[in-house]
Design a protein around this motif. Structure first.
Motif, short mmCIF file in Angstrom:
data_model
loop_
_atom_site.label_atom_id
_atom_site.label_comp_id
_atom_site.label_asym_id
_atom_site.label_seq_id
_atom_site.Cartn_x
_atom_site.Cartn_y
_atom_site.Cartn_z
N ILE A 189 3.95 -8.15 -6.19
CA ILE A 189 2.69 -7.81 -5.51
C ILE A 189 2.93 -6.97 -4.26
CG2 ILE A 189 0.73 -8.78 -4.26
CD1 ILE A 189 0.76 -11.10 -6.25
N LEU A 190 4.00 -7.26 -3.51
CA LEU A 190 4.27 -6.52 -2.29
C LEU A 190 4.42 -5.03 -2.57
CD1 LEU A 190 4.90 -6.25 0.70
CD2 LEU A 190 7.28 -6.86 0.20
N ALA A 191 5.17 -4.67 -3.59
CA ALA A 191 5.36 -3.26 -3.93
C ALA A 191 4.02 -2.61 -4.27
CB ALA A 191 6.33 -3.12 -5.10
N ASN A 192 3.17 -3.33 -4.98
CA ASN A 192 1.86 -2.80 -5.35
C ASN A 192 0.97 -2.60 -4.12
OD1 ASN A 192 2.81 -3.10 -7.96
ND2 ASN A 192 1.75 -5.04 -8.28
N VAL A 193 1.03 -3.54 -3.17
CA VAL A 193 0.25 -3.42 -1.93
C VAL A 193 0.71 -2.19 -1.15
CG1 VAL A 193 -0.21 -4.47 0.32
CG2 VAL A 193 -0.28 -5.88 -1.74
N LEU A 194 2.02 -2.03 -1.04
CA LEU A 194 2.57 -0.88 -0.31
C LEU A 194 2.14 0.43 -0.96
CD1 LEU A 194 6.17 -2.19 0.45
CD2 LEU A 194 4.28 -1.92 2.07
N LEU A 195 2.13 0.46 -2.29
CA LEU A 195 1.71 1.68 -2.99
C LEU A 195 0.24 1.97 -2.74
CD1 LEU A 195 2.62 3.93 -5.01
CD2 LEU A 195 1.51 2.55 -6.76
N ALA A 196 -0.59 0.93 -2.83
CA ALA A 196 -2.03 1.11 -2.64
C ALA A 196 -2.36 1.69 -1.26
CB ALA A 196 -2.76 -0.22 -2.84
N LYS A 197 -1.51 1.39 -0.27
CA LYS A 197 -1.74 1.85 1.09
C LYS A 197 -1.02 3.16 1.40
CE LYS A 197 -2.42 -2.83 2.93
NZ LYS A 197 -1.89 -3.86 3.88
N ALA A 198 -0.21 3.66 0.48
CA ALA A 198 0.58 4.87 0.72
C ALA A 198 -0.29 6.12 0.59
CB ALA A 198 1.74 4.93 -0.26
#
Length: 318
Positions: free
Chosen positions: A69-78
């Motif tokens: 989930i952390l990687a997905n959150v970081l991508l969504a905010k990139a």
């Protein structure tokens, strides 16, 4: 007015130039798991080839937290510019089907780039069990509701969904035993603590080939080139239980179409090369080239499917 118009025109031209000039700086591939897993292995293989194809550095950045989930959150905010991507797998949609408080929308927060590959899961049992075929297992489960135990890497995992899909198709009831990862689950299958595991070929195939556990079927409709000696589910009589593992690449929502198309074209060329085909098969998968739009449709369909199964089987995240 002319000054404002000129400013807007310059900004627009700069954006267009950035898109047509893509890429002109390093690309980061986020991976939501530790080094060594299939997502990481595929990301590094694709990253190396992308680096040669696109002429810029491609860096793999592992973010092993919260089941990806952390990687997905970081991508969504990139920034939505194509320079930050994520390599993920089927767990992306199974997790989204059962988790209520994600910091992103599995469909709206991302732009699909490309599917990388698909692969079968293996339906396996311990050598201590009497089951020689999947028909044996189903007959036992029907005669003994809830007595047969199956292990998974956790609640809401693709392993649990595949097991519940088989239960639904065969009209049987099994007992779920969740673990914190596939490693301890396989250990308990080997020792006879649990009866069955459905998991990826990389997780189980070596144990099958060494006769430490028994494979009853692959979870694809037909036999797979990954393990052609093992029956598919149509042949075994349960085609409705079929499920593929998949791996793919996403970008943030709003990534410009020219950037998406360039990445999609580059990745499809890479995965369909003979060298990469051989690489994927060794890793338990087969490359699948498709458009970004087709991959997006696949994600939507998968999410809908898993939500329905989660409701029917009462699968809820911890």
């Amino acid at each position: 007015m002319r000054v404002i118009t000129g400013f807007v025109l310059c900004a627009t031209l700069a954006t267009v130039h950035a898109q047509t000039d893509f890429p002109n700086k390093p690309i980061t591939l986020l991976v939501g798991s530790a080094p060594g897993g299939s997502n990481d292995i595929f990301a590094r293989a694709i990253g190396k080839q992308l680096q040669e194809t696109l002429g810029v550095s491609v860096v793999v950045d592992n973010k092993p937290a919260a089941g990806g989930i952390l990687a997905n959150v970081l991508l969504a905010k990139a920034p939505a510019d194509g320079y930050t991507l994520v390599v993920l797998s089927s767990t992306f949609t199974t997790g989204a089907a059962v988790r209520k408080n994600l910091q992103y929308d599995a469909i709206k927060s991302f732009t699909p780039i490309a599917m990388l590959a698909k692969g079968p899961m293996l339906i396996t049992v311990g050598n201590n069990t009497p089951f020689k075929t999947i028909e044996d297992l189903v007959s036992f489960a029907k005669a003994n509701p809830g007595k047969l135990n199956y292990g998974t890497s956790g609640v809401g995992s693709i392993n649990q969904f595949a097991s519940e899909l088989l239960s639904e198709a065969a009209n049987i009831k099994m007992t779920h035993v969740p673990y914190k990862g596939m490693g301890p689950a396989v250990t308990d299958l080997l020792s006879g603590q649990i009866d069955m595991i459905i998991a990826s070929a990389p997780s189980l195939l070596s144990q099958v080939k060494n006769d430490k556990i028994r494979a009853l079927a692959v979870t694809t409709v037909d036999r797979s080139e990954v393990a052609p000696e093992i029956r598919g589910l149509k042949e075994a009589g349960f085609p409705k239980a079929a499920v593929d593992l998949w791996w793919g690449v996403l970008a943030p929502a709003g990534t410009p179409k020219p950037v998406v198309e360039k990445l999609n074209k580059s990745i499809n060329q890479i995965i369909t090369s003979e060298a990469m085909k051989s690489f994927f098969v060794k890793e338990g998968a087969s490359p699948v080239a498709m458009t970004a739009e087709a991959f997006g449709n696949h994600l939507v369909n998968e999410l809908d499917r898993w939500k329905a199964i989660a409701l029917n089987a009462n699968i809820q995240a911890d």
